[in-house]
Design an enzyme around this catalytic site. Structure first.
Site, short mmCIF file in Angstrom:
data_model
loop_
_atom_site.label_atom_id
_atom_site.label_comp_id
_atom_site.label_asym_id
_atom_site.label_seq_id
_atom_site.Cartn_x
_atom_site.Cartn_y
_atom_site.Cartn_z
N GLY A 22 -11.83 7.77 -2.52
CA GLY A 22 -12.17 7.91 -1.56
C GLY A 22 -9.80 7.82 -0.78
O GLY A 22 -9.12 7.40 -1.88
N GLY A 24 -7.70 6.44 2.82
CA GLY A 24 -7.97 5.95 3.61
C GLY A 24 -6.22 5.39 4.27
O GLY A 24 -5.82 6.13 4.13
N GLY A 25 -6.55 5.07 5.48
CA GLY A 25 -5.20 5.03 6.07
C GLY A 25 -4.57 3.99 5.15
O GLY A 25 -2.79 3.89 5.49
N MET A 26 -4.56 2.80 4.89
CA MET A 26 -4.32 1.79 3.77
C MET A 26 -3.55 2.16 2.64
O MET A 26 -2.50 1.76 1.73
CB MET A 26 -4.56 0.85 4.41
CG MET A 26 -4.78 0.54 6.03
SD MET A 26 -3.29 -0.48 6.28
CE MET A 26 -2.91 0.73 7.61
N GLY A 27 -4.80 3.04 1.55
CA GLY A 27 -4.36 3.70 0.40
C GLY A 27 -5.35 4.31 0.03
O GLY A 27 -6.31 4.54 0.92
N VAL A 29 -8.21 4.09 -2.87
CA VAL A 29 -9.49 4.00 -3.62
C VAL A 29 -9.51 5.23 -4.95
O VAL A 29 -10.03 6.03 -4.97
CB VAL A 29 -10.58 3.73 -3.16
CG1 VAL A 29 -11.30 2.84 -3.73
CG2 VAL A 29 -10.25 3.36 -1.31
N LYS A 43 -7.79 0.28 -5.14
CA LYS A 43 -7.04 0.42 -3.56
C LYS A 43 -5.50 0.13 -4.27
O LYS A 43 -5.02 -1.53 -3.72
CB LYS A 43 -8.03 -0.25 -2.32
CG LYS A 43 -6.56 0.42 -1.46
CD LYS A 43 -8.36 0.27 -0.36
CE LYS A 43 -7.61 1.24 1.67
NZ LYS A 43 -8.30 1.03 2.41
N ASP A 137 -12.68 -4.39 11.28
CA ASP A 137 -12.83 -2.71 10.72
C ASP A 137 -13.76 -3.57 9.75
O ASP A 137 -14.02 -1.59 9.22
CB ASP A 137 -11.35 -2.44 9.37
CG ASP A 137 -11.26 -0.22 10.35
OD1 ASP A 137 -11.96 -0.24 11.04
OD2 ASP A 137 -11.32 0.17 8.81
#
Length: 587
Positions: A22, A24-27, A29, A43, A137
């Protein structure tokens, strides 16, 4: 967060990466394996997040706080590396599907499953808030469903770069449909924001759509700030619970503990609810909603009542006709519920008794059995043993090694500190190393020039102990004095820079406990062999002669002064090294 099977790097820290699962906006996974072969979720933060110093500081504090959260409904933080070039956080791996994926693929959950979801998320939120943390979140894509139970993931990461504010690009970090109104308004954020997000997540699971609609970003945010959830799309028995948690004012929302008590009281067989707003509250169409009365109207779906038109004058009062009382239909007359899908039951289908799975606290990452300090100590013991065996050569090697290590620490130690301060490497780093080399060399030479006499004094103390305390002859005592000289270069005050350089080098090479253990065994074996040889054989004085021979010749031929004896020894040593032309005492 979208899944994928992109090829991942082979390792990060002590973990082996299997595949990307996966992003996302932060990192990003990854599915990984720890040192014991257990699956974990890793992550790795994006470079722009890792470069934010405030984000790193906040992440360090919150990861330490997250270690205190112990709940079977929260993916616990197992490990974290936050100061390197690639910061990462390791959490418990959940082999399941996200709530978002389940609802979008198979439709809304059944009543019993929604209650089970709501109670599990409330228990997770109670544990999170007890650790004095705000998730910020919580949304369907951050909830994994494992054997019918929710597991909150992506903890303490989504709001690193001030996710509750607008970013530098003017965009929100997070999914707009699940943000609390105070987040959008940039107001003070409390744990009540998580309560709002939890209710929005449960709404999506029960209705199959986000609570504040879909479409343009501005429309969704407006509906959230005005408190306009689509409660008519949620099950009747759930609307009162949702209305309390989705209140615009945080003070009107229940706490996580209160919401859990309310969730335990949910019953799909009870169709009454109390979600009608108070009198005089405007609806989206501008009409007024009449207050609820204790009549059969509470059993009907919610509708909007317009302002009643004036009634025509009547000559006589019409008798009021009361509706018949509500009588539930018999069980035999109710439609037969279809069989449940593998991962979903429809409302009314009885679920088997639920027994929560036994929760085993995650094992923390093991400490290294041996570390770089032990390996460095063993290497120093081997170097001292070699110096006792070959005093002249190894003394020169030891002094040179201390000089080089001190110079390397001045150059690269400062470079590492700069990288940690700014969160990554810079294109100017090679230039800074080249420009700083001359000054580092001069500084190292001057400090070594001062430090060598101190180490020499330590060696003289060793000579005295060995000569008169241990009963050794002159040659052996001077050999041990040379070993003390080399040891003093690293262990005496002023030897911190060489020690740090050795420790930094070993730490970067020995990345796992297994590698450190192997290095310790090799260095220990070498040290034992060298020390045994040093104790069992006469020292080799090449390219010089034995000190006892030189002292005898100088004693026989030197002038009757101590100065002549010392200068004669120095002159003889320089001639043996081929530097006699530099001796001021030669012919």
């Amino acid at each position: 967060m979208s899944a994928g099977n992109t090829q991942a790097p082979e390792r990060i820290g002590p973990y082996r990466l299997v595949r990307k699962i996966g992003e996302g906006g932060m990192g990003v996974v990854h599915l990984g394996l720890d040192e014991d072969g257990r699956e974990v979720a890793i992550k790795v933060l994006h470079p722009h997040v890792a470069a934010d110093l405030k984000a790193r500081d906040r992440l360090i504090r919150e990861v330490e706080t997250m270690r205190r959260v112990r709940s079977p409904f929260v993916a616990s933080v197992l490990d974290a590396e936050l100061v390197g070039r690639e910061p990462y956080v390791v959490t418990r791996f959940a082999p399941g599907r996200t709530l978002e994926d389940i609802v979008l693929s198979d439709g809304p959950l059944g009543a019993r499953e929604v209650i089970r979801l709501a109670q599990g998320l409330c228990q997770a939120l109670v544990a999170i808030h007890a650790a004095d943390v705000i998730h910020r979140d919580l949304k369907p894509s951050n909830v994994m469903m494992v054997n019918g139970e929710p597991l909150v993931i992506d903890f303490g990461i989504a709001h690193l770069v001030n996710a509750t504010r607008l970013t530098q690009t003017g965009m929100f970090v997070g999914t707009p449909g699940y943000l609390a109104p105070e987040i959008i308004r940039d107001a003070e954020i409390t744990q009540k924001a998580d309560v709002h997000a939890l209710a929005s997540t449960v709404f999506f699971a029960a209705a199959g759509v986000p609570p504040f609609g879909t479409g343009a970003f501005e429309v969704i945010c407006y509906n959230i700030m005005e408190g306009r959830p689509q409660l008519d799309k949620a099950p009747v028995w759930l609307r009162g619970w949702l209305a309390r948690a989705l209140a615009v004012d945080p003070d009107e929302r229940p706490t996580a503990q209160e919401l859990l008590r309310m969730a335990r009281a949910l019953d799909p067989r009870v169709t009454t609810f109390n979600e009608v707003p108070p009198p005089n509250r405007s609806t989206p169409s501008g009409t007024k909603v009449l207050p609820s009365k204790q009549t059969y109207s509470d059993l009907l779906p919610p509708v909007e009542y317009g302002r009643p038109a004036p009634e025509p004058p009547r000559t006589r009062r019409q008798p009021e006709v009361k509706p018949p009382p509500y009588v539930p239909a018999p069980m035999s007359a109710r439609p037969v519920a279809p069989p449940p899908r593998p991962d979903q039951r429809v409302a009314g289908y009885p679920a088997p008794p639920y027994t929560p799975p036994a929760y085993t606290p995650p094992r923390q990452r093991k400490k290294y059995v041996v570390g770089s300090q032990l390996v460095g100590g063993l290497l120093l013991a081997a170097l001292v043993g070699l110096t006792v065996m070959m005093p002249v050569v190894m003394s020169v090697v030891g002094i040179t090694l201390a000089l080089v290590l001190r110079m390397g620490e001045y150059l690269f130690g400062d470079l590492v500190k700069r990288r940690q301060a700014r969160g990554g490497a810079s294109a100017a780093d090679p230039l800074l190393v080249v420009v700083g080399t001359p000054w580092a060399l001069v500084k190292s030479f001057l400090i070594t020039l001062v430090h060598v006499p101190l180490a020499l004094l330590f060696g003289l103390c060793v000579y005295g102990v060995a000569r008169w305390g241990g009963g050794f002859d002159t040659n052996q005592a001077i050999a041990y004095a040379a070993g003390g000289l080399v040891a003093g270069l690293f262990v005496l005050p002023g030897g911190g820079a060489p020690r740090k350089a050795v420790a930094r080098t070993l730490t970067s090479v020995l990345r796992t406990p297994g590698a450190a253990l192997v290095a310790a065994l090799v260095a220990g074996t070498a040290a034992v062999i060298v020390v045994m040889f040093a104790l069992g054989q006469e020292p080799t004085w090449e390219p010089w002669r034995a000190p006892s021979t030189v002292l005898k010749e100088l004693t026989d031929n030197a002038r009757d002064s101590a100065t002549g004896l010392v200068t004669g020894m120095i002159d003889d040593l320089m001639r043996s090294l081929g530097l006699g032309f530099l001796s001021p005492w030669g012919p």
